[in-house]
Scaffold this active site. Structure first.
Site, PDB file in Angstrom:
ATOM      1  N   GLU A   1       5.069   1.913  53.560  1.00 18.51           N
ATOM      2  CA  GLU A   1       4.884   1.565  52.152  1.00 18.51           C
ATOM      3  C   GLU A   1       6.112   2.046  51.386  1.00 18.51           C
ATOM      4  O   GLU A   1       6.157   3.178  50.898  1.00 18.51           O
ATOM      5  CB  GLU A   1       3.613   2.197  51.564  1.00 18.51           C
TER       6      GLU A   1
ATOM      7  N   GLU B   1      -3.670   6.819  54.556  1.00 19.02           N
ATOM      8  CA  GLU B   1      -3.207   8.092  53.987  1.00 19.02           C
ATOM      9  C   GLU B   1      -4.289   9.166  54.083  1.00 19.02           C
ATOM     10  O   GLU B   1      -4.544   9.890  53.122  1.00 19.02           O
ATOM     11  CB  GLU B   1      -2.764   7.891  52.535  1.00 19.02           C
TER      12      GLU B   1
END
Length: 573
Positions: free
Chosen positions: A210, A123
């Site tokens: 995710e 991320e």
């Protein structure tokens, strides 16, 4: 490795982080033994016919202390800028990968192994200060390529926002997105997120790497809820449209010891909404903290069956041990000279944990107050406190200060001379949520009393990393917190009970501290604020016969000095 699970239609895949701090706890000192034996773990996944998505970082977040970075990076001089093209940071990443990656390379798919994908960073698009250091991500890509080559697919994961995906995208690396099932706008979120992904990844499968079926929980806040019906609603969409997805988490876990981290709502301010995370990482996952299936698990499995996708056997709910009430006795005060501690450090101004080469636990800051005539009430101010302090005057507790609640001032009534001020500071976990990542601990400013700048300081570290020294200590019935308490209990061994069972340490009635079972730090407890009341104790941490409990209680022991070992968790107290 931190674990989640991915479901690409037709395949069972393990998805796991590699935590740098776990394997290089001290600079240049590596650990790949026991639970840290990554090669043995990957061998098991191959034996179980699982493909692997591996996420070696170097930043992993994962709600772990400092996002998986080792603390010693914060004591380097000059200071490093983590997750950047800072040459000194890159030097340590390159050194770490030179040790880690050769252990992984034989398991790559192209080398006959089962690792099919390798994630770069984590991320990065939503990084700590909003910077987008493309030099860093390109360098990291090339470093990873030097080990992986064409033997596995490199990929990135970024949050749904288009700006995050654009920042996190790396040329010639596959881009994926992550998001949760939002209650009212599931379809809008799904289509919007994949549209954003398509802006940077024009071709290839749609991947939610995710898919959040739970969420991180914090002390002094209710645990977040992710409703099964919403997860199933989006899951059906994924299956109907051939989307690949990763349940995060599929199996909840535990942040044993001091591995849990913290979030913040700010950037560089100490008064930034600091929120320490629970010891438990149950995450309300389909398989709970103890590995047992939940109603969420059964709903997911039923959905997969109806869609004619293969499913494995359902894990059995393992029996749990209800080992009853354990009487503890006070052994020694933290202030006692026999209590295990590091050699005191003397300095004119307070030093942070890292500058004293202290990772976790506590540091006691002590100084003698200046002579002040008459009776005075003066403000004691710690401008920069990380994270929580108990204030003592002549070893008598006056109160607490907390970074979380921005209360770093209190009035002290001072009379005469020979007044010793003691400030016991607790590291509650380093920030891991990308903003304000370089989170040093302790007192990072002058401490003032009225117009007086206090000092010099004697600083004593309590790493709380082992308890064997307590064996030689006698009971001291008049000890008051902060103090060590100890008790023993029996795990039965007879025809019905041949080995220990998982159990849960119920800390009801205690206030705040750290618990050890047979010398193993099972984590922080804080039932005074909740929501977590019990600490998970895996069966391998126990032995048949005599077992020990040690509680390092910081503020207030239970009235009867007892704890319980129960067969059910309490995570919403």
């Amino acid at each position: 490795m931190m674990t989640s699970s991915v479901y690409i239609p037709g395949d069972l895949i393990f998805n796991g982080y590699v935590e740098w701090s776990f394997h290089e706890p001290y600079s240049g000192v590596y650990n790949f033994e026991g639970q840290a034996d990554i090669e043995h773990f990957l061998t098991i996944t191959k034996q179980e016919n699982m493909s692997v998505l591996i996420r070696p970082g170097p930043f992993i977040s994962a709600e772990r202390d400092l996002g998986g970075h080792p603390y010693w990076l914060l004591k380097e001089k000059p200071s490093l800028h983590l997750r950047s093209s800072d040459p000194n940071y890159k030097k340590y990443v390159k050194r770490w990968f030179s040790v880690l990656m050769p252990k992984i390379v034989p398991f790559l798919y192209g080398n006959g192994g089962n690792i099919i994908m390798v994630q770069i960073e984590n991320e990065y698009g939503h990084n700590d200060l909003g910077n987008c250091d493309k030099e860093y991500t390109l360098w990291l890509r090339d470093l990873m390529l030097s080990y992986v080559g064409e033997h596995a697919q490199l990929y990135t994961t970024d949050e749904c926002d288009s700006s995050y995906l654009k920042c996190g995208q790396i040329p010639n690396v596959y881009s994926t997105v992550d998001f949760a099932a939002i209650v009212n706008d599931s379809w809008v979120i799904v289509t919007e997120c994949f549209d954003n992904m398509r802006q940077v990844q024009k071709k290839g499968p749609l991947v939610n790497s995710e898919f959040y079926d739970g969420w991180v929980a914090f002390w002094d806040s209710p645990r977040p809820i992710r409703y099964t019906k919403d997860i199933i609603r989006v899951l059906k969409y994924f299956l109907e449209t051939n989307v690949s997805f990763n349940f995060f988490m599929f199996h909840g876990g535990t942040n044993f010891g001091f591995t849990s981290g913290a979030n913040t709502n700010g950037t560089t301010s100490d008064k930034s909404g600091y929120r320490p995370q629970l010891t438990s990482y149950d995450f309300s996952a389909p398989l709970n903290e103890a590995g047992d299936p939940t109603e969420k698990y059964y709903a997911i499995k039923q959905t997969l069956k109806k869609a004619n996708f293969p499913t494995g056997s359902t894990p059995k709910i393992a029996p749990k041990g209800n080992y009853g009430t354990v009487n503890l006795l006070p052994v020694v005060s933290l202030f006692d000279s026999v209590a295990q501690r590091l050699k005191p450090v003397l300095n004119d101004v307070p030093l942070c944990f890292e500058d004293m080469d202290i990772n976790h636990g506590l540091v006691l800051y002590e100084t003698n107050l200046p002579f002040i005539e008459g009776s005075n009430k003066l403000p004691l101010v710690i401008k920069s406190l990380r994270d929580r302090a108990i204030i003592f005057l002549n070893n008598v507790k006056l109160g607490t200060m907390s970074r979380s609640y921005s209360n770093t001032t209190m009035d002290l009534s001072i009379t005469g001379s020979n007044q010793k001020l003691s400030i016991l500071v607790e590291n509650q976990g380093r920030i891991n949520d990308k903003r304000f990542l370089e989170d040093r601990k302790g007192i990072l400013s002058n401490v003032t009393l009225g117009k007086h700048i206090l000092g010099p300081w004697v600083m004593t570290g309590y790493p709380l990393n082992e308890t064997s020294w307590l064996k030689t200590q006698n009971i001291q019935p008049n000890v008051k917190p902060p103090a060590f308490y100890k008790g023993v209990f029996i795990v039965p061994q007879d025809n019905k009970h041949t080995k220990p069972l998982d159990t849960f340490l119920d800390t009801s009635g205690w206030t705040k501290g750290v618990a050890f079972i047979n010398g193993i730090n099972i984590g922080r407890y804080w039932p005074a604020v909740g929501p977590q009341i019990t600490l998970y104790v895996p069966a391998p941490y126990l032995v048949p016969g005599l077992n020990t409990i040690v509680m390092v209680e910081l503020e207030g022991a239970s009235d009867d000095f007892t704890v319980k070992l129960v067969d059910k968790p309490r995570l919403d107290g």
